[in-house]
Design a protein around this motif. Structure first.
Motif: not given
Length: 344
Positions: A7-10, A40-41, A79-80
Motif C-alpha cells: 500500500k505504501a508503494e502505491t 519502499v519499492r 528520506s529513503g
C-alpha cells in the motif's frame, strides 16, 4: 507487513509529484517523493521475491527485517535512507512474534524513531524525524493506558493515535524550520512518513486510506506550483555507498564526513559482524565534491553500490511526468507488472 508496504508503494507513487514539489529541506532538489517511493519499492520487491526458506514467513519481525535490509541497500536520498533505518529498527522488537499487538507496535515505533534520530550526525526537528517521534510517543501513551491489552481493538486505538499525532507533527514542521516557514509549506519527508503510517493503519485494520489527512496541508494542494523550482540551486553532490567497517572506523568516517559536508547518515546494514569484526554500513552525505569524500572512504574500506548525484537536479514540473508516475503506481496491485525506474 507485506500488505502495508504494498500500500505504501502505491500511495507514494501516487503522491510523489506533490512530495517532490514541496521538497525544499535540507536542499531544494525536489526528489523526496521519488526517493521514498523507490526505497519502499525495494522493500516490497524483496518480500515479493523472497522464498519460504529465505525468511520465517510467520515471523513478523523476520519479514520486516528482510524488507528493511533491502530498503537499506537500495535507499535513495535522505528520506529513503532514514525510512530504511526506521524499517530495520522496527523489525527488532517484533522478532519471533507471529502477530502484531498494541504493545509490540508501540515498542517497534519507539525503537525505530530512536534509531532514525541517532543515524544522522546532526538531526533536525521539523522533519520526518519529528513525525516518527510524535507517532511513537502517542502509540506508547495509548498502549500504556490499555494495561497490556493485546486485542485488535487496542491495536486499532494505537494506530489511530499514531496517525493522528503524525498529522499534528507534520503541521508543526512549517513553524519549526525557517526554510519551510518562508516558503509556507510543510516538510515533504514528514508528509511521506504520514502517508506510510496511514498505510500501516489501513493494512492492519482493513480500512481505506484517510485521504482527508492531507487536506489543507500548506503547499500540498495540487494547484500549487512546484515550490522547489523557484529556489536557488544547491551546490555540491549527494554521495551514497555501502562499506564494511569496524565500529571504530565507522565513528571515524562519520567525523570526517561531518568535516567535509553535511546531512551525514551512517546506518548499520547487518546485525552481525564478518570474521574480521566489520559491519556493513550504508553511508549518505552531501559534500561539495565527491572525489575527496570517496578517497577518504577508501582509506577505511572499499565502498560498493556507490552513487553520486548533483544536488541541483533538473527540475521539470511537467504534469505528464507526474501522471506517468501515478499511473505506474496504480498499476502495481492490479497487474503485478514490473514498474519502470523513476528518474525524478
Amino acid at each position: 507487513m507485506k500488505r502495508w508496504l504494498g500500500k505504501a508503494e502505491t500511495a507514494l507513487g501516487n503522491h510523489s509529484d506533490r512530495l517532490n514539489a514541496i521538497n525544499i529541506f535540507p536542499v531544494a532538489d525536489g526528489d523526496t517523493g521519488t526517493n521514498l517511493y523507490l526505497t519502499v519499492r525495494a522493500a516490497t520487491r524483496a518480500l515479493q521475491e523472497s522464498r519460504p526458506e529465505d525468511t520465517v514467513q510467520n515471523d513478523v519481525g523476520a519479514v520486516l527485517a528482510t524488507a528493511g535490509q533491502a530498503a537499506m541497500e537500495q535507499a535513495r536520498g535522505n528520506s529513503g535512507t532514514l525510512f530504511s533505518v526506521f524499517l530495520c529498527a522496527a523489525a527488532e522488537p517484533l522478532s519471533g512474534h507471529t502477530r502484531l499487538t498494541a504493545t509490540l507496535l508501540a515498542a517497534a515505533l519507539n525503537r525505530a524513531q530512536i534509531r532514525a534520530w541517532s543515524a544522522l550526525s546532526d538531526p533536525v526537528p521539523g522533519t520526518m524525524l519529528s513525525v516518527m517521534e510524535a507517532a511513537a510517543r502517542a502509540a506508547a501513551a495509548v498502549d500504556a493506558a490499555q494495561n497490556g491489552n493485546d486485542s485488535n481493538q487496542a491495536l486499532g486505538m494505537v494506530l489511530d493515535a499514531a496517525v493522528g499525532a503524525a498529522l499534528d507533527a507534520v503541521i508543526r514542521t512549517e513553524a519549526q524550520l525557517d526554510a519551510l516557514q518562508a516558503a509556507h509549506v510543510v516538510d515533504a519527508g514528514g508528509v511521506g512518513m504520514l502517508l506510510i503510517l496511514d498505510c500501516l493503519r489501513s493494512a492492519v485494520l482493513g480500512g481505506e486510506l484517510q485521504n482527508e489527512l492531507l487536506d489543507g496541508l500548506h503547499g500540498y494542494d495540487v494547484q500549487d506550483p512546484h515550490i522547489h523550482a523557484d529556489l536557488p540551486d544547491d551546490d555540491g553532490v549527494e554521495v551514497m555507498c555501502t562499506v564494511s567497517l569496524s565500529p571504530l572506523d565507522a565513528a571515524t568516517l562519520r567525523q570526517r564526513l561531518d568535516e567535509l559536508g553535511d546531512s551525514v547518515i551512517l546506518s548499520q546494514v547487518d546485525r552481525s559482524p564478518d570474521p574480521e569484526g566489520r559491519y556493513r554500513w550504508r553511508v549518505h552525505a552531501h559534500v561539495l565534491d565527491s572525489g575527496p569524500a570517496l578517497e577518504m572512504i577508501r582509506t577505511l574500506g572499499q565502498p560498493t553500490d556507490v552513487s553520486v548525484s548533483e544536488l541541483a537536479m533538473p527540475r521539470d514540473p511537467d504534469p505528464l511526468v507526474a501522471d506517468a508516475q501515478r499511473l505506474e503506481a496504480q498499476s502495481l496491485d492490479a497487474r503485478g507488472l514490473e514498474a519502470r525506474s523513476l528518474d525524478g
